[in-house]
Design a protein around this motif. Structure first.
Motif, PDB file in Angstrom:
ATOM      1  N   ALA A 206       0.662  -1.265   0.091  1.00 16.94           N
ATOM      2  CA  ALA A 206       0.073   0.040   0.114  1.00 16.94           C
ATOM      3  C   ALA A 206       0.989   1.250   0.173  1.00 16.94           C
ATOM      4  CB  ALA A 206      -0.818  -0.156   0.961  1.00 16.94           C
ATOM      5  N   PRO A 207       0.708   2.274  -0.782  1.00 15.38           N
ATOM      6  CA  PRO A 207       1.473   3.615  -0.744  1.00 15.38           C
ATOM      7  C   PRO A 207       1.003   4.492   0.565  1.00 15.38           C
ATOM      8  CG  PRO A 207      -0.583   3.744  -2.064  1.00 15.38           C
ATOM      9  CD  PRO A 207      -0.628   2.153  -1.800  1.00 15.38           C
ATOM     10  N   ILE A 208       2.113   4.880   1.011  1.00 17.22           N
ATOM     11  CA  ILE A 208       1.691   5.912   2.121  1.00 17.22           C
ATOM     12  C   ILE A 208       2.709   7.112   1.925  1.00 17.22           C
ATOM     13  CG2 ILE A 208       1.212   3.843   3.829  1.00 17.22           C
ATOM     14  CD1 ILE A 208       4.306   4.025   4.704  1.00 17.22           C
ATOM     15  N   THR A 209       2.313   8.053   3.042  1.00 20.84           N
ATOM     16  CA  THR A 209       3.310   9.391   2.912  1.00 20.84           C
ATOM     17  C   THR A 209       3.269   9.713   4.665  1.00 20.84           C
ATOM     18  OG1 THR A 209       1.199  10.695   3.025  1.00 20.84           O
ATOM     19  CG2 THR A 209       2.014  10.268   0.827  1.00 20.84           C
ATOM     20  N   SER A 210       4.544  10.288   4.627  1.00 20.69           N
ATOM     21  CA  SER A 210       4.958  10.702   6.046  1.00 20.69           C
ATOM     22  C   SER A 210       4.074  11.729   6.697  1.00 20.69           C
ATOM     23  CB  SER A 210       6.187  11.631   5.996  1.00 20.69           C
ATOM     24  OG  SER A 210       7.393  10.691   5.512  1.00 20.69           O
ATOM     25  N   GLY A 211       3.626  11.389   8.079  1.00 18.10           N
ATOM     26  CA  GLY A 211       2.736  12.270   8.834  1.00 18.10           C
ATOM     27  C   GLY A 211       1.338  11.945   8.598  1.00 18.10           C
ATOM     28  N   ALA A 212       0.875  10.515   8.082  1.00 18.31           N
ATOM     29  CA  ALA A 212      -0.411  10.465   7.832  1.00 18.31           C
ATOM     30  C   ALA A 212      -0.802   9.329   8.742  1.00 18.31           C
ATOM     31  CB  ALA A 212      -0.810  10.196   6.381  1.00 18.31           C
ATOM     32  N   ILE A 213      -2.073   9.370   8.906  1.00 23.87           N
ATOM     33  CA  ILE A 213      -2.703   7.875   9.744  1.00 23.87           C
ATOM     34  C   ILE A 213      -3.658   7.429   8.871  1.00 23.87           C
ATOM     35  CG2 ILE A 213      -4.305   7.452  11.597  1.00 23.87           C
ATOM     36  CD1 ILE A 213      -3.315  10.068  12.931  1.00 23.87           C
ATOM     37  N   TYR A 214      -3.399   5.937   8.795  1.00 24.98           N
ATOM     38  CA  TYR A 214      -4.167   5.251   7.724  1.00 24.98           C
ATOM     39  C   TYR A 214      -4.897   4.166   8.482  1.00 24.98           C
ATOM     40  CZ  TYR A 214      -1.054   7.260   4.202  1.00 24.98           C
ATOM     41  OH  TYR A 214      -0.256   8.020   3.243  1.00 24.98           O
ATOM     42  N   TYR A 215      -5.988   3.812   7.664  1.00 23.74           N
ATOM     43  CA  TYR A 215      -7.147   2.837   8.197  1.00 23.74           C
ATOM     44  C   TYR A 215      -7.278   1.700   7.011  1.00 23.74           C
ATOM     45  CZ  TYR A 215      -7.893   6.692  11.551  1.00 23.74           C
ATOM     46  OH  TYR A 215      -7.900   7.817  12.275  1.00 23.74           O
ATOM     47  N   TRP A 216      -7.308   0.415   7.549  1.00 25.45           N
ATOM     48  CA  TRP A 216      -7.620  -0.545   6.669  1.00 25.45           C
ATOM     49  C   TRP A 216      -8.350  -1.752   7.142  1.00 25.45           C
ATOM     50  CZ3 TRP A 216      -4.330  -5.234   6.733  1.00 25.45           C
ATOM     51  CH2 TRP A 216      -3.610  -5.322   7.575  1.00 25.45           C
ATOM     52  N   SER A 217      -8.968  -2.265   6.221  1.00 23.68           N
ATOM     53  CA  SER A 217      -9.623  -3.645   6.592  1.00 23.68           C
ATOM     54  C   SER A 217      -9.697  -4.692   5.617  1.00 23.68           C
ATOM     55  CB  SER A 217     -11.137  -3.187   6.916  1.00 23.68           C
ATOM     56  OG  SER A 217     -11.842  -2.837   5.780  1.00 23.68           O
ATOM     57  N   VAL A 218      -9.981  -6.090   6.047  1.00 21.23           N
ATOM     58  CA  VAL A 218      -9.844  -7.135   5.147  1.00 21.23           C
ATOM     59  C   VAL A 218     -11.235  -7.910   4.998  1.00 21.23           C
ATOM     60  CG1 VAL A 218      -8.366  -9.096   4.587  1.00 21.23           C
ATOM     61  CG2 VAL A 218      -7.421  -7.147   5.415  1.00 21.23           C
ATOM     62  N   ILE A 219     -11.417  -8.021   3.899  1.00 22.38           N
ATOM     63  CA  ILE A 219     -12.660  -9.025   3.654  1.00 22.38           C
ATOM     64  C   ILE A 219     -12.268 -10.333   3.207  1.00 22.38           C
ATOM     65  CG2 ILE A 219     -14.903  -9.606   2.308  1.00 22.38           C
ATOM     66  CD1 ILE A 219     -15.622  -6.566   2.268  1.00 22.38           C
ATOM     67  N   THR A 220     -12.482 -11.393   3.875  1.00 20.33           N
ATOM     68  CA  THR A 220     -12.050 -12.813   3.703  1.00 20.33           C
ATOM     69  C   THR A 220     -13.257 -13.623   2.982  1.00 20.33           C
ATOM     70  OG1 THR A 220     -10.423 -12.703   5.522  1.00 20.33           O
ATOM     71  CG2 THR A 220     -10.926 -15.092   4.492  1.00 20.33           C
ATOM     72  N   THR A 221     -12.789 -14.420   1.798  1.00 21.13           N
ATOM     73  CA  THR A 221     -13.831 -14.994   1.118  1.00 21.13           C
ATOM     74  C   THR A 221     -13.333 -16.343   0.946  1.00 21.13           C
ATOM     75  OG1 THR A 221     -14.322 -13.044  -0.228  1.00 21.13           O
ATOM     76  CG2 THR A 221     -15.198 -15.119  -1.005  1.00 21.13           C
ATOM     77  N   ASP A 222     -14.566 -17.404   1.072  1.00 21.93           N
ATOM     78  CA  ASP A 222     -14.051 -18.823   1.176  1.00 21.93           C
ATOM     79  C   ASP A 222     -14.812 -19.350  -0.127  1.00 21.93           C
ATOM     80  OD1 ASP A 222     -16.887 -19.365   1.294  1.00 21.93           O
ATOM     81  OD2 ASP A 222     -16.661 -20.154   3.600  1.00 21.93           O
ATOM     82  N   SER A 223     -14.583 -20.741  -0.613  1.00 20.43           N
ATOM     83  CA  SER A 223     -15.007 -21.236  -1.612  1.00 20.43           C
ATOM     84  C   SER A 223     -16.319 -21.231  -2.206  1.00 20.43           C
ATOM     85  CB  SER A 223     -14.467 -22.487  -1.987  1.00 20.43           C
ATOM     86  OG  SER A 223     -15.035 -23.512  -0.663  1.00 20.43           O
ATOM     87  N   GLN A 224     -17.193 -21.108  -0.777  1.00 14.99           N
ATOM     88  CA  GLN A 224     -18.733 -21.112  -0.733  1.00 14.99           C
ATOM     89  C   GLN A 224     -19.208 -19.698  -1.031  1.00 14.99           C
ATOM     90  OE1 GLN A 224     -20.252 -24.129  -1.362  1.00 14.99           O
ATOM     91  NE2 GLN A 224     -18.557 -24.704  -1.445  1.00 14.99           N
ATOM     92  N   ASN A 225     -18.294 -18.693  -1.006  1.00  9.46           N
ATOM     93  CA  ASN A 225     -18.608 -17.447  -1.104  1.00  9.46           C
ATOM     94  C   ASN A 225     -19.024 -16.683   0.065  1.00  9.46           C
ATOM     95  OD1 ASN A 225     -18.425 -15.297  -2.896  1.00  9.46           O
ATOM     96  ND2 ASN A 225     -20.618 -15.041  -3.174  1.00  9.46           N
ATOM     97  N   ASN A 226     -18.985 -17.416   1.272  1.00  7.16           N
ATOM     98  CA  ASN A 226     -19.095 -16.942   2.604  1.00  7.16           C
ATOM     99  C   ASN A 226     -17.902 -15.844   2.912  1.00  7.16           C
ATOM    100  OD1 ASN A 226     -21.336 -18.789   3.184  1.00  7.16           O
ATOM    101  ND2 ASN A 226     -19.534 -20.149   3.516  1.00  7.16           N
ATOM    102  N   THR A 227     -18.293 -14.810   3.330  1.00  8.74           N
ATOM    103  CA  THR A 227     -17.378 -13.826   3.713  1.00  8.74           C
ATOM    104  C   THR A 227     -17.392 -13.372   5.411  1.00  8.74           C
ATOM    105  OG1 THR A 227     -18.785 -11.829   3.189  1.00  8.74           O
ATOM    106  CG2 THR A 227     -17.630 -12.872   1.537  1.00  8.74           C
ATOM    107  N   SER A 228     -16.146 -12.805   5.517  1.00  7.23           N
ATOM    108  CA  SER A 228     -15.916 -12.028   6.910  1.00  7.23           C
ATOM    109  C   SER A 228     -15.333 -10.769   6.838  1.00  7.23           C
ATOM    110  CB  SER A 228     -15.417 -13.095   7.893  1.00  7.23           C
ATOM    111  OG  SER A 228     -14.008 -13.220   7.604  1.00  7.23           O
ATOM    112  N   THR A 229     -15.741  -9.939   7.466  1.00  7.17           N
ATOM    113  CA  THR A 229     -15.079  -8.500   7.549  1.00  7.17           C
ATOM    114  C   THR A 229     -14.410  -8.331   8.748  1.00  7.17           C
ATOM    115  OG1 THR A 229     -16.626  -7.681   6.046  1.00  7.17           O
ATOM    116  CG2 THR A 229     -15.409  -6.096   7.240  1.00  7.17           C
ATOM    117  N   SER A 230     -13.077  -8.075   8.533  1.00 11.24           N
ATOM    118  CA  SER A 230     -12.283  -7.753   9.776  1.00 11.24           C
ATOM    119  C   SER A 230     -12.654  -6.414  10.520  1.00 11.24           C
ATOM    120  CB  SER A 230     -10.611  -7.619   9.356  1.00 11.24           C
ATOM    121  OG  SER A 230     -10.481  -6.209   8.813  1.00 11.24           O
ATOM    122  N   GLU A 231     -12.149  -5.900  11.566  1.00  8.19           N
ATOM    123  CA  GLU A 231     -12.267  -4.648  12.270  1.00  8.19           C
ATOM    124  C   GLU A 231     -11.420  -3.534  11.557  1.00  8.19           C
ATOM    125  OE1 GLU A 231      -9.733  -3.813  15.836  1.00  8.19           O
ATOM    126  OE2 GLU A 231      -9.805  -6.154  15.936  1.00  8.19           O
TER     127      GLU A 231
END
Length: 238
Positions: A206-231
């Motif tokens: 991921a690209p970043i710059t000095s002095g910044a605060i970043y937020y990110w999350s991950v959606i995980t998908t399985d073979s049956q198209n079930n998903t979960s979303t991280s905090e």
């Protein structure tokens, strides 16, 4: 009869001794022994990354079941505090036990995380076990959604050195072992909605710059198209 000062001093000393007035300020009583700090318990059941199928279904509410949590007894421990978190709702409960098990009624078809805190009488020191995640078996579920991903790098709330990019890394698991990919959202908004990309690996640059605060999350998908979303994870750049 005239009493001389010398005789008066002797009489005073004898009187003080008779009345317990001698100097006995030194207390030779040994202090009580220190209370040993408790050690950490080891979780036994439900085990990490498993499906719990031993719960007793409630006779009044089929959406709930009573699960007996078990752990190995720890040294120097008088009570145990069972900490249980519903991963879907992020709500937590605590239950106390004087033995190495506790029966708790929880939702069926729901992912949970749990750990045990060991406590001892006479000391404020405690010890925590490792954490374990599990799915409490639900009716008619043949394939479970993955557990929400957890941030590895940068760690939650970390401040990293100034750079132009960072390799986001996370960990995810699924009791069916059928994760097929991840979608990452990233940005400076507290609720990131910009898609950084998708990957089959558990990392992404991921690209970043000095002095910044970043937020990110991950959606995980399985073979049956079930998903979960991280905090939503957060880190700062120097």
């Amino acid at each position: 009869m005239k009493i001389t000062s010398k005789v008066y001093s002797v009489l005073t000393l004898l009187l003080l001794m008779a009345c317990g007035g001698s100097d006995s300020s030194t207390d030779d009583t040994p202090p009580p022994p220190a209370v040993a700090a408790p050690s950490a318990a080891t979780l036994v059941f439900p085990a990490d990354n498993t499906e719990c199928n031993e719960g007793v279904i409630s006779s009044t509410d089929e959406t709930k079941s009573a699960v007996t949590f078990q752990w190995n007894a720890s040294e120097n421990t008088d009570t145990y505090e069972v900490n249980l978190r519903n991963i879907n709702t992020n709500t937590s409960t605590k239950s106390n036990s004087t033995t190495n098990d506790a029966t708790i009624t929880i939702d069926r078809g729901t992912p949970y995380e749990w750990f045990v805190v060991s406590k001892a009488n006479g000391t404020n020191e405690t010890a925590s076990s490792t954490k374990a995640k599990f799915y409490n078996q639900g009716p008619g579920i043949e394939n479970y959604a993955p557990f929400p991903a957890e941030a590895i790098n940068p760690a939650r709330g970390a401040t990293i050195a100034s750079a132009t990019s960072v390799n986001l890394q996370w960990a995810a698991s699924d009791i069916d072992d059928d994760i097929v990919g991840y979608t990452v959202f990233f940005g400076t908004d507290t609720n990131p909605t910009t898609e950084l990309g998708t990957t089959e690996e558990s990392n992404l640059d991921a690209p970043i710059t000095s002095g910044a605060i970043y937020y990110w999350s991950v959606i995980t998908t399985d073979s049956q198209n079930n998903t979960s979303t991280s905090e939503i994870f957060q880190f700062a750049v120097e």
